[in-house]
Scaffold this active site. Structure first.
Site, PDB file in Angstrom:
ATOM      1  N   ARG A 183     -12.736  15.074   7.759  1.00  0.00           N
ATOM      2  CA  ARG A 183     -13.430  15.426   6.507  1.00  0.00           C
ATOM      3  C   ARG A 183     -14.887  15.757   6.799  1.00  0.00           C
ATOM      4  O   ARG A 183     -15.521  15.124   7.641  1.00  0.00           O
ATOM      5  CB  ARG A 183     -13.384  14.256   5.520  1.00  0.00           C
ATOM      6  CG  ARG A 183     -12.052  14.116   4.831  1.00  0.00           C
ATOM      7  CD  ARG A 183     -12.004  12.856   3.975  1.00  0.00           C
ATOM      8  NE  ARG A 183     -11.095  11.886   4.531  1.00  0.00           N
ATOM      9  CZ  ARG A 183     -10.982  10.627   4.116  1.00  0.00           C
ATOM     10  NH1 ARG A 183     -11.728  10.176   3.140  1.00  0.00           N
ATOM     11  NH2 ARG A 183     -10.112   9.814   4.663  1.00  0.00           N
TER      12      ARG A 183
ATOM     13  N   ASN B 219       0.879  -1.172   0.000  1.00  0.00           N
ATOM     14  CA  ASN B 219       0.000   0.000   0.000  1.00  0.00           C
ATOM     15  C   ASN B 219       0.918   1.225   0.000  1.00  0.00           C
ATOM     16  O   ASN B 219       1.431   1.629   1.033  1.00  0.00           O
ATOM     17  CB  ASN B 219      -0.894  -0.030   1.245  1.00  0.00           C
ATOM     18  CG  ASN B 219      -1.862   1.143   1.279  1.00  0.00           C
ATOM     19  OD1 ASN B 219      -1.807   2.033   0.439  1.00  0.00           O
ATOM     20  ND2 ASN B 219      -2.741   1.129   2.268  1.00  0.00           N
TER      21      ASN B 219
ATOM     22  N   ARG C 280      -2.534  -2.179  -3.443  1.00  0.00           N
ATOM     23  CA  ARG C 280      -3.759  -1.412  -3.254  1.00  0.00           C
ATOM     24  C   ARG C 280      -3.663  -0.190  -4.164  1.00  0.00           C
ATOM     25  O   ARG C 280      -2.708   0.582  -4.074  1.00  0.00           O
ATOM     26  CB  ARG C 280      -3.872  -0.958  -1.804  1.00  0.00           C
ATOM     27  CG  ARG C 280      -5.065  -0.085  -1.610  1.00  0.00           C
ATOM     28  CD  ARG C 280      -5.092   0.560  -0.262  1.00  0.00           C
ATOM     29  NE  ARG C 280      -6.268   1.409  -0.192  1.00  0.00           N
ATOM     30  CZ  ARG C 280      -6.328   2.534   0.492  1.00  0.00           C
ATOM     31  NH1 ARG C 280      -5.299   2.935   1.192  1.00  0.00           N
ATOM     32  NH2 ARG C 280      -7.423   3.256   0.495  1.00  0.00           N
TER      33      ARG C 280
ATOM     34  N   HIS D 140     -13.238   2.477  -0.265  1.00  0.00           N
ATOM     35  CA  HIS D 140     -13.272   1.396   0.741  1.00  0.00           C
ATOM     36  C   HIS D 140     -13.863   0.113   0.152  1.00  0.00           C
ATOM     37  O   HIS D 140     -14.369  -0.742   0.883  1.00  0.00           O
ATOM     38  CB  HIS D 140     -14.122   1.777   1.974  1.00  0.00           C
ATOM     39  CG  HIS D 140     -13.563   2.902   2.795  1.00  0.00           C
ATOM     40  ND1 HIS D 140     -14.369   3.857   3.362  1.00  0.00           N
ATOM     41  CD2 HIS D 140     -12.303   3.189   3.162  1.00  0.00           C
ATOM     42  CE1 HIS D 140     -13.609   4.716   4.034  1.00  0.00           C
ATOM     43  NE2 HIS D 140     -12.349   4.334   3.925  1.00  0.00           N
TER      44      HIS D 140
ATOM     45  N   GLU E  61      -8.479  -5.902   4.611  1.00  0.00           N
ATOM     46  CA  GLU E  61      -8.294  -5.526   3.210  1.00  0.00           C
ATOM     47  C   GLU E  61      -7.055  -6.182   2.612  1.00  0.00           C
ATOM     48  O   GLU E  61      -7.046  -6.574   1.448  1.00  0.00           O
ATOM     49  CB  GLU E  61      -8.184  -3.992   3.103  1.00  0.00           C
ATOM     50  CG  GLU E  61      -9.505  -3.300   3.430  1.00  0.00           C
ATOM     51  CD  GLU E  61      -9.353  -1.840   3.770  1.00  0.00           C
ATOM     52  OE1 GLU E  61      -8.979  -1.544   4.924  1.00  0.00           O
ATOM     53  OE2 GLU E  61      -9.593  -0.991   2.911  1.00  0.00           O
TER      54      GLU E  61
END
Ligand code: AMP
Length: 401
Positions: free
Chosen positions: A242, A7, A92, A181, A385
């Site tokens: 956010r 990642n 990823r 996601h 993940e």
């Protein structure tokens, strides 16, 4: 087969090495401050091997990958004897646009299409591409696979992914809801049927991924039919920093009043908003819970806004799917915060959702946390993940996918 999962961020690179015979990670780590100075933390997950945690010079991603391979194969810190034991690398990749409906084996055509997707994720995709190029330069022709955050959501119908803007913006600029996601929501969509022993085709699941970034996904028959993030990961729920959904007119008003340009404004929406912005305390739910317990009203408000927003999206997805069988909580907050799960479920009693207070005390473990008579099953499903990326990579490399 051993699969290295990467990642890559702009100045960091996280990795895990999986042994897919056992489906367990045998080493993990992170390179930080790439291109600045450099630091590597390497953690073997087998007995008797020490952790390496030191500053080392990492001018580029290629040096970072070389350092990772060196540690993975070293006598002192290693978990494999040579690089040839690593059968493939899974990456990823944040944005696959409309081009990638699933994970793919990387070749020159895929690289060209990934480059074309850069405008859709200008901060993330270049780093992911740098990670792929770095592996190619250090590991030669080891097969590499790209697994996208967006691809699970490519099954959304146009009524869910289109914005009510002039149609030319979709045609010319590909402006639409993509969602993120996806690897986590896909994991939940596969794991829930396994845990319940019910085929995924027969289930309507609402997957609530709640971490630093949060998104909700409506999954019908194993497919994403709607999700709360959009063209970017800025919308939907209020998150750590956010803002989530916002009246666009607010931008113009604040920018005029305070003289911000659009980049300054978007930076505020990304980094100074969400529960941090409202509370003025922290983006971390642990801090907010502590502050709220001590009577801090803005922390309590930030938390309640989050619960309420999740409940509203869940309600809208019950409407979208004409029902729901399972509500699953995952990621840092979803897996660990019983008070957040309870706060959300308080809004959902109209659905016949009943939380089992004792069962809800669980942390970081798979569990059914609804009462036996609850009409909707409420579950905690810790996401993985990296395992999804490793398994996709193996299946693609073995030609099974
Ligand atoms: P993630 O992005 O999935 O790694 O989630 C990280 C976030 O999970 C942190 O910023 C916290 O807000 C939240 N978190 C982790 N552990 C807990 C906990 N025990 N209670 C509440 N929130 C937690």
């Amino acid at each position: 087969m051993k699969i290295l999962v990467i990642n890559a961020g702009s100045s960091s690179l996280k990795y895990q090495l999986f042994d897919l015979d056992t489906e367990k990670a045998i080493a993990k780590g992170v390179c930080e401050r790439i291109g600045i100075d450099g630091h590597l933390k390497h953690t073997p997950l087998v007995e008797g091997k020490p952790v390496f945690n030191e500053d080392i010079n990492l001018p580029t991603h290629a040096e970072a990958i070389a350092a990772v391979i060196e540690k993975l194969t070293s006598k002192e810190y290693g978990v494999v004897t040579s690089m040839s034991e690593i059968g493939a690398v899974g990456h990823r990749v944040v944005h696959g646009g409309e081009a990638f409906k699933g994970s793919v084996l990387i070749d020159s055509d895929v690289m060209a299409t990934l480059e074309e997707c850069i405008p859709l994720a200008p901060l993330h995709n270049p780093a992911n591409i740098a990670g792929i190029k770095a592996c190619a330069s250090v590991m030669g022709d080891v097969p590499q696979v790209a697994v996208f955050d967006t691809s699970f959501h490519q099954t959304m119908p146009p009524k869910a992914f289109m914005y009510a803007l002039p149609y030319k913006f979709y045609e010319e600029l590909k402006i639409r809801r993509y969602g993120f996601h996806g690897t986590s929501h896909r994991y939940v969509s596969r794991r829930v049927p396994q845990i319940l022993g019910i085929p995924g085709e027969d289930l309507k699941i609402i997957s609530c991924h709640m971490g630093n970034g949060s998104s909700i996904c409506a999954i019908s028959g194993g497919k994403s039919v709607d999700t709360s993030m959009g063209f970017t990961p800025l919308v939907g729920l209020p998150m750590g920093t956010r803002c989530g959904d916002l009246d666009n007119g607010v931008l113009q008003y604040i920018m005029h009043k305070n003289g911000y340009n659009i980049d300054e404004m978007i930076n505020i929406l990304n980094k100074q908003s969400g529960v941090l912005g409202v509370s003025g305390v922290s983006s971390d739910f642990r801090d907010l819970e502590e502050a709220a317990n001590k009577g801090d009203e803005r922390s309590a408000l930030a938390l309640e806004m989050f619960f309420y927003s999740v409940a509203k999206v869940v309600g809208s997805y019950v409407a979208a799917m004409n029902g729901v069988d399972v509500i699953a909580f995952t990621a840092g907050i979803g897996e660990n915060s019983d008070t957040t799960r309870a706060g959300i479920c308080e809004y959902l009693t109209y659905l016949g959702c009943h939380l089992d207070v004792e069962a809800n005390k669980v942390r970081g473990k798979e569990a059914i946390i609804s009462t036996p008579d609850s009409k909707v099953k409420i579950m905690v499903v810790p996401t993985n993940e990296e395992l999804v990326i490793a398994k996709d990579t193996m299946e693609i490399v073995k030609g099974r996918k």
